[in-house]
Write a protein that holds these residues in place. Structure first.
Motif, PDB file in Angstrom:
ATOM      1  N   LYS A 121      13.849   8.942  -4.622  1.00 18.01           N
ATOM      2  CA  LYS A 121      13.684   8.089  -5.709  1.00 18.01           C
ATOM      3  C   LYS A 121      12.884   7.031  -5.327  1.00 18.01           C
ATOM      4  O   LYS A 121      11.975   6.453  -6.098  1.00 18.01           O
ATOM      5  CB  LYS A 121      15.102   7.450  -6.354  1.00 18.01           C
ATOM      6  N   LEU A 122      13.052   6.295  -4.282  1.00 19.00           N
ATOM      7  CA  LEU A 122      12.187   5.241  -3.751  1.00 19.00           C
ATOM      8  C   LEU A 122      10.922   5.765  -3.454  1.00 19.00           C
ATOM      9  O   LEU A 122       9.978   4.818  -3.954  1.00 19.00           O
ATOM     10  CB  LEU A 122      13.079   4.808  -2.397  1.00 19.00           C
ATOM     11  N   HIS A 123      10.594   7.023  -2.923  1.00 16.58           N
ATOM     12  CA  HIS A 123       9.137   7.279  -2.725  1.00 16.58           C
ATOM     13  C   HIS A 123       8.706   7.340  -4.002  1.00 16.58           C
ATOM     14  O   HIS A 123       7.196   7.117  -3.882  1.00 16.58           O
ATOM     15  CB  HIS A 123       9.385   8.647  -1.954  1.00 16.58           C
ATOM     16  N   LYS A 124       9.196   7.788  -4.835  1.00 14.30           N
ATOM     17  CA  LYS A 124       8.525   7.996  -6.381  1.00 14.30           C
ATOM     18  C   LYS A 124       7.814   6.762  -6.924  1.00 14.30           C
ATOM     19  O   LYS A 124       6.864   6.635  -7.355  1.00 14.30           O
ATOM     20  CB  LYS A 124       9.427   8.671  -7.248  1.00 14.30           C
ATOM     21  N   VAL A 125       8.510   5.494  -6.560  1.00 13.99           N
ATOM     22  CA  VAL A 125       8.328   4.076  -7.232  1.00 13.99           C
ATOM     23  C   VAL A 125       7.231   3.394  -6.138  1.00 13.99           C
ATOM     24  O   VAL A 125       6.941   2.479  -6.782  1.00 13.99           O
ATOM     25  CB  VAL A 125       9.429   3.378  -7.393  1.00 13.99           C
ATOM     26  N   LEU A 126       7.103   3.730  -5.083  1.00 11.11           N
ATOM     27  CA  LEU A 126       6.376   3.073  -3.929  1.00 11.11           C
ATOM     28  C   LEU A 126       4.758   3.813  -4.061  1.00 11.11           C
ATOM     29  O   LEU A 126       4.580   4.716  -4.163  1.00 11.11           O
ATOM     30  CB  LEU A 126       6.810   3.206  -2.626  1.00 11.11           C
ATOM     31  N   ASP A 127       3.935   2.770  -3.691  1.00  9.05           N
ATOM     32  CA  ASP A 127       2.547   3.083  -3.529  1.00  9.05           C
ATOM     33  C   ASP A 127       2.205   3.611  -2.530  1.00  9.05           C
ATOM     34  O   ASP A 127       2.218   3.170  -1.234  1.00  9.05           O
ATOM     35  CB  ASP A 127       1.699   1.817  -3.904  1.00  9.05           C
ATOM     36  N   ASP A 161      16.806  -0.683  -0.285  1.00  8.37           N
ATOM     37  CA  ASP A 161      15.777  -0.207  -1.030  1.00  8.37           C
ATOM     38  C   ASP A 161      15.170  -1.506  -1.805  1.00  8.37           C
ATOM     39  O   ASP A 161      14.078  -1.639  -1.974  1.00  8.37           O
ATOM     40  CB  ASP A 161      16.303   0.718  -2.174  1.00  8.37           C
ATOM     41  N   GLU A 162      16.004  -2.605  -2.072  1.00  5.35           N
ATOM     42  CA  GLU A 162      15.387  -3.529  -2.767  1.00  5.35           C
ATOM     43  C   GLU A 162      14.724  -4.420  -1.835  1.00  5.35           C
ATOM     44  O   GLU A 162      13.566  -5.052  -2.031  1.00  5.35           O
ATOM     45  CB  GLU A 162      16.872  -4.530  -3.191  1.00  5.35           C
ATOM     46  N   ILE A 202      11.264  -2.573  -1.713  1.00  8.05           N
ATOM     47  CA  ILE A 202      10.340  -2.752  -2.882  1.00  8.05           C
ATOM     48  C   ILE A 202       9.864  -4.175  -2.808  1.00  8.05           C
ATOM     49  O   ILE A 202       8.551  -4.299  -3.139  1.00  8.05           O
ATOM     50  CB  ILE A 202      11.345  -2.526  -4.054  1.00  8.05           C
ATOM     51  N   LYS A 243       5.485  -4.916  -2.953  1.00 10.91           N
ATOM     52  CA  LYS A 243       4.965  -5.163  -3.927  1.00 10.91           C
ATOM     53  C   LYS A 243       3.567  -5.913  -3.885  1.00 10.91           C
ATOM     54  O   LYS A 243       2.967  -6.710  -3.225  1.00 10.91           O
ATOM     55  CB  LYS A 243       6.032  -6.025  -4.837  1.00 10.91           C
TER      56      LYS A 243
END
Length: 157
Positions: free
Chosen positions: A73-79, A149-150, A153, A157
């Motif tokens: 899930k984390l991989h999907k939201v990170l650039d 995770d927080e 992220i 950013k």
């Protein structure tokens, strides 16, 4: 004779301290080369100017497998231009490692150091329990061990 005894003592001290050396916050990402799940050699030096999250895990580790779901899930939201997630398995059975990658749908980079807790990378990093995570900044400096995770992220950013 006394000189030889002192030299031996000094050498023993040096070797005993270096044997327990493990990566600490502020240290640079070590140059490691391991095979990926396609049997290709990958070197950690190729990830310059990116954050790098190194995750030690194994197919037989229940908490690792749960952690894999979070990492997917984390991989999907990170650039991906800003961070590379690298899973390093210490599995001794490569077929179980491959099956776990497929079952957990791990699309980020997967490497293996197949010697269990005696794996050179696990010893170098000081991974004494699984899962163990290490976050390096874009300069290659270790900034967090076992980040949330927080935290990841917010930093990326």
């Amino acid at each position: 004779m006394k000189i030889r005894k002192h030299i031996t003592t000094i050498l023993l001290l040096i070797f005993s301290f270096s044997a327990f050396a493990q990566i600490q916050v502020g240290d640079i990402l070590p140059s490691i080369e391991l095979k990926n799940n396609f049997n290709e050699p990958i070197n950690s030096n190729q990830f310059k100017d990116k954050y790098v999250l190194v995750d030690f895990w194994a197919s037989w580790c229940g908490p690792c497998r749960l952690g894999n779901k979070k990492l997917v899930k984390l991989h999907k939201v990170l650039d991906p231009s800003k961070i590379e997630i690298i899973g390093i398995s210490i599995d001794t059975d490569q077929s179980k490692w491959i099956k776990a990658i497929e079952k957990d749908k791990l699309s980020f980079l997967q490497l293996i150091d197949p010697n269990g807790f005696d794996a050179k990378t696990a010893v170098l990093f000081g991974a004494e329990e699984l899962p163990s995570k290490y976050l390096f900044n874009d300069k290659g400096v270790l900034i967090l061990k076992n980040p949330t995770d927080e935290q990841i992220i917010n930093l990326i950013k």
